[in-house]
Design a protein around this motif. Sequence first.
Motif, PDB file in Angstrom:
ATOM      1  N   SER A 128      -3.246  14.030  -1.820  1.00 54.62           N
ATOM      2  CA  SER A 128      -4.641  14.397  -2.107  1.00 54.62           C
ATOM      3  C   SER A 128      -5.415  14.798  -0.856  1.00 54.62           C
ATOM      4  O   SER A 128      -6.383  15.555  -0.937  1.00 54.62           O
ATOM      5  CB  SER A 128      -5.354  13.234  -2.802  1.00 54.62           C
ATOM      6  N   ALA A 129      -5.012  14.288   0.318  1.00 54.21           N
ATOM      7  CA  ALA A 129      -5.751  14.572   1.544  1.00 54.21           C
ATOM      8  C   ALA A 129      -5.291  15.845   2.244  1.00 54.21           C
ATOM      9  O   ALA A 129      -5.938  16.302   3.188  1.00 54.21           O
ATOM     10  CB  ALA A 129      -5.628  13.393   2.518  1.00 54.21           C
TER      11      ALA A 129
ATOM     12  N   GLN B  53      -4.725  19.624   3.332  1.00 49.40           N
ATOM     13  CA  GLN B  53      -5.705  20.699   3.433  1.00 49.40           C
ATOM     14  C   GLN B  53      -4.982  22.049   3.491  1.00 49.40           C
ATOM     15  O   GLN B  53      -3.774  22.110   3.733  1.00 49.40           O
ATOM     16  CB  GLN B  53      -6.556  20.506   4.691  1.00 49.40           C
ATOM     17  N   PRO B  54      -5.718  23.153   3.266  1.00 54.97           N
ATOM     18  CA  PRO B  54      -5.074  24.485   3.278  1.00 54.97           C
ATOM     19  C   PRO B  54      -4.252  24.756   4.535  1.00 54.97           C
ATOM     20  O   PRO B  54      -3.156  25.329   4.454  1.00 54.97           O
ATOM     21  CB  PRO B  54      -6.266  25.439   3.162  1.00 54.97           C
ATOM     22  N   THR B  55      -4.777  24.349   5.710  1.00 53.76           N
ATOM     23  CA  THR B  55      -4.020  24.580   6.946  1.00 53.76           C
ATOM     24  C   THR B  55      -3.208  23.358   7.367  1.00 53.76           C
ATOM     25  O   THR B  55      -2.577  23.369   8.419  1.00 53.76           O
ATOM     26  CB  THR B  55      -4.968  24.980   8.095  1.00 53.76           C
ATOM     27  N   ILE B  56      -3.243  22.303   6.523  1.00 55.36           N
ATOM     28  CA  ILE B  56      -2.416  21.109   6.745  1.00 55.36           C
ATOM     29  C   ILE B  56      -1.759  20.777   5.415  1.00 55.36           C
ATOM     30  O   ILE B  56      -2.116  19.810   4.730  1.00 55.36           O
ATOM     31  CB  ILE B  56      -3.253  19.909   7.242  1.00 55.36           C
ATOM     32  N   PRO B  57      -0.790  21.564   5.007  1.00 54.41           N
ATOM     33  CA  PRO B  57      -0.190  21.382   3.680  1.00 54.41           C
ATOM     34  C   PRO B  57       0.744  20.188   3.615  1.00 54.41           C
ATOM     35  O   PRO B  57       1.244  19.710   4.629  1.00 54.41           O
ATOM     36  CB  PRO B  57       0.568  22.693   3.474  1.00 54.41           C
ATOM     37  N   ALA B  58       0.969  19.723   2.386  1.00 51.13           N
ATOM     38  CA  ALA B  58       1.885  18.602   2.171  1.00 51.13           C
ATOM     39  C   ALA B  58       3.320  19.072   1.997  1.00 51.13           C
ATOM     40  O   ALA B  58       4.227  18.248   1.863  1.00 51.13           O
ATOM     41  CB  ALA B  58       1.447  17.812   0.939  1.00 51.13           C
TER      42      ALA B  58
ATOM     43  N   ALA C  58     -10.586  11.558   5.195  1.00 51.81           N
ATOM     44  CA  ALA C  58      -9.996  11.007   3.977  1.00 51.81           C
ATOM     45  C   ALA C  58      -9.234   9.716   4.268  1.00 51.81           C
ATOM     46  O   ALA C  58      -9.344   8.726   3.524  1.00 51.81           O
ATOM     47  CB  ALA C  58      -9.060  12.035   3.338  1.00 51.81           C
ATOM     48  N   TYR C  59      -8.491   9.704   5.355  1.00 49.74           N
ATOM     49  CA  TYR C  59      -7.754   8.493   5.723  1.00 49.74           C
ATOM     50  C   TYR C  59      -8.706   7.392   6.184  1.00 49.74           C
ATOM     51  O   TYR C  59      -8.462   6.206   5.952  1.00 49.74           O
ATOM     52  CB  TYR C  59      -6.733   8.811   6.814  1.00 49.74           C
ATOM     53  N   GLU C  60      -9.801   7.789   6.828  1.00 47.46           N
ATOM     54  CA  GLU C  60     -10.761   6.790   7.284  1.00 47.46           C
ATOM     55  C   GLU C  60     -11.502   6.167   6.101  1.00 47.46           C
ATOM     56  O   GLU C  60     -11.707   4.948   6.051  1.00 47.46           O
ATOM     57  CB  GLU C  60     -11.752   7.406   8.257  1.00 47.46           C
ATOM     58  N   LYS C  61     -11.902   6.976   5.141  1.00 44.18           N
ATOM     59  CA  LYS C  61     -12.590   6.450   3.966  1.00 44.18           C
ATOM     60  C   LYS C  61     -11.706   5.496   3.180  1.00 44.18           C
ATOM     61  O   LYS C  61     -12.196   4.541   2.561  1.00 44.18           O
ATOM     62  CB  LYS C  61     -13.056   7.605   3.074  1.00 44.18           C
ATOM     63  N   ALA C  62     -10.401   5.751   3.200  1.00 43.45           N
ATOM     64  CA  ALA C  62      -9.457   4.862   2.516  1.00 43.45           C
ATOM     65  C   ALA C  62      -9.137   3.621   3.346  1.00 43.45           C
ATOM     66  O   ALA C  62      -8.347   2.774   2.926  1.00 43.45           O
ATOM     67  CB  ALA C  62      -8.168   5.624   2.201  1.00 43.45           C
ATOM     68  N   LYS C  63      -9.746   3.541   4.543  1.00 43.99           N
ATOM     69  CA  LYS C  63      -9.605   2.389   5.442  1.00 43.99           C
ATOM     70  C   LYS C  63      -8.182   2.221   5.983  1.00 43.99           C
ATOM     71  O   LYS C  63      -7.705   1.109   6.210  1.00 43.99           O
ATOM     72  CB  LYS C  63     -10.064   1.086   4.757  1.00 43.99           C
TER      73      LYS C  63
ATOM     74  N   ASN D 118       0.808  -1.227   0.000  1.00 41.92           N
ATOM     75  CA  ASN D 118       0.000   0.000   0.000  1.00 41.92           C
ATOM     76  C   ASN D 118       0.836   1.269   0.000  1.00 41.92           C
ATOM     77  O   ASN D 118       0.298   2.370   0.144  1.00 41.92           O
ATOM     78  CB  ASN D 118      -0.932   0.011   1.208  1.00 41.92           C
ATOM     79  N   ALA D 119       2.141   1.139  -0.173  1.00 43.65           N
ATOM     80  CA  ALA D 119       3.039   2.291  -0.076  1.00 43.65           C
ATOM     81  C   ALA D 119       2.694   3.378  -1.092  1.00 43.65           C
ATOM     82  O   ALA D 119       2.628   4.568  -0.758  1.00 43.65           O
ATOM     83  CB  ALA D 119       4.489   1.845  -0.264  1.00 43.65           C
ATOM     84  N   GLN D 120       2.447   2.994  -2.338  1.00 42.48           N
ATOM     85  CA  GLN D 120       2.151   3.992  -3.368  1.00 42.48           C
ATOM     86  C   GLN D 120       0.819   4.695  -3.111  1.00 42.48           C
ATOM     87  O   GLN D 120       0.685   5.898  -3.318  1.00 42.48           O
ATOM     88  CB  GLN D 120       2.150   3.322  -4.752  1.00 42.48           C
ATOM     89  N   GLU D 121      -0.167   3.953  -2.673  1.00 41.27           N
ATOM     90  CA  GLU D 121      -1.463   4.560  -2.388  1.00 41.27           C
ATOM     91  C   GLU D 121      -1.355   5.539  -1.226  1.00 41.27           C
ATOM     92  O   GLU D 121      -2.002   6.595  -1.232  1.00 41.27           O
ATOM     93  CB  GLU D 121      -2.507   3.485  -2.080  1.00 41.27           C
ATOM     94  N   LEU D 122      -0.539   5.204  -0.229  1.00 45.04           N
ATOM     95  CA  LEU D 122      -0.339   6.114   0.894  1.00 45.04           C
ATOM     96  C   LEU D 122       0.349   7.406   0.442  1.00 45.04           C
ATOM     97  O   LEU D 122       0.028   8.494   0.936  1.00 45.04           O
ATOM     98  CB  LEU D 122       0.482   5.436   1.986  1.00 45.04           C
ATOM     99  N   LEU D 123       1.278   7.295  -0.491  1.00 44.23           N
ATOM    100  CA  LEU D 123       1.937   8.488  -1.027  1.00 44.23           C
ATOM    101  C   LEU D 123       0.919   9.385  -1.738  1.00 44.23           C
ATOM    102  O   LEU D 123       0.904  10.606  -1.548  1.00 44.23           O
ATOM    103  CB  LEU D 123       3.044   8.085  -2.004  1.00 44.23           C
ATOM    104  N   TYR D 124       0.080   8.776  -2.548  1.00 39.99           N
ATOM    105  CA  TYR D 124      -0.946   9.547  -3.261  1.00 39.99           C
ATOM    106  C   TYR D 124      -1.919  10.184  -2.270  1.00 39.99           C
ATOM    107  O   TYR D 124      -2.300  11.352  -2.426  1.00 39.99           O
ATOM    108  CB  TYR D 124      -1.693   8.632  -4.231  1.00 39.99           C
ATOM    109  N   LEU D 125      -2.311   9.434  -1.259  1.00 38.02           N
ATOM    110  CA  LEU D 125      -3.272   9.945  -0.286  1.00 38.02           C
ATOM    111  C   LEU D 125      -2.700  11.124   0.481  1.00 38.02           C
ATOM    112  O   LEU D 125      -3.419  12.089   0.799  1.00 38.02           O
ATOM    113  CB  LEU D 125      -3.678   8.824   0.676  1.00 38.02           C
ATOM    114  N   ALA D 126      -1.413  11.063   0.814  1.00 37.02           N
ATOM    115  CA  ALA D 126      -0.789  12.172   1.540  1.00 37.02           C
ATOM    116  C   ALA D 126      -0.872  13.457   0.747  1.00 37.02           C
ATOM    117  O   ALA D 126      -1.022  14.554   1.305  1.00 37.02           O
ATOM    118  CB  ALA D 126       0.665  11.837   1.863  1.00 37.02           C
TER     119      ALA D 126
END
Length: 316
Positions: free
Chosen positions: A137-138, A140-145, A187-192, A127-135
């Motif tokens: 896409s998830a 937020q404006p006050t929680i930037p990547a 977002a992390y919860e929906k991705a399980k 799941n490493a690649q999906e976690l990278l994508y999620l980081a």
Amino acid sequence: MINFRYHVVSLTAVFLALAIGLVVGTAALNGPVADSLNQRVSELRKDNTQLRDSFSSLQEEVKREEDFAAEMAQVVLPGKLTGRKILMVTLPSGRDQADPVRQMLTTAGATVTGRIDMQDSFFVPDNAQELLYLASSAAQPTIPATGLPSNSDGVETASALLASAVLDRALGTAPPSAADLTALLTAYEKAKYISYADAGKDKVTEPAEAVVIVTGLPYVDKESAQKDQAVVTMVSQFDKMGAVVVAGNGASDGNVVAAVRGDGALVKTISTVDNANTTQGQLVTALATAEMVNQGKAGQYGMGAGAGSMMPQPPQ
């Protein structure tokens, strides 16, 4: 020439020998051999009774020690964490002791800002690649990547983003908005990958100054080595954002407690408790958290390898 009479005589002789053997054997067993066997059986019965009594006594002793620790918590904990904001993060192996640990924290006066349950899928190598994508896409404006690890380790990047949102040492920026915090966790919860309470006592409401990570025994499946390392990676990312206490079970190989104690850098900044599956360890977890947030001091506590003592010492 061998005839029918010969066979009859031979068979008769065989059965006669068997009958004589049974008679002789029975007679022997009814003598000294039987007495010896009876005596040995009697001794084994006595030993078994003594072992059962000893086990029952040990169970009662453990229960009394647990009761004593629970009563002591009401004496030594109140006021230790008053005004302190603590987040709880649980691993799949630590769910059973999460509520007792929380109770100790609240007894000490802590404000528990919420609880996040990490799912097993978060640590699966595939799941490493999906976690990278999620980081990405998830965010937020006050929680930037921005400022997050930029390598290919999905657990590291995802953990860094989560930690930046829920701990108050987040990249030196202002706390995230409540809406952004909820959006990220959802977002992390929906991705399980996580589960968190969106209502009631475990709602994640705001960033905390420290996190208690409740875990248990290490993984044992075919991907155990990679999963155990992923847990350590997650813990180290939370450590970069705030004070961390790992409440675990044991300090054997593969255990995150052992990994922290064996790392020259992490052992200086992360506190560990290796018997948090007991009431005593849950009490010590609250004390270790108080030591961390009040004194900025990390310690290694419990009964396993690498423990400095059973519990923190009072400040001088």
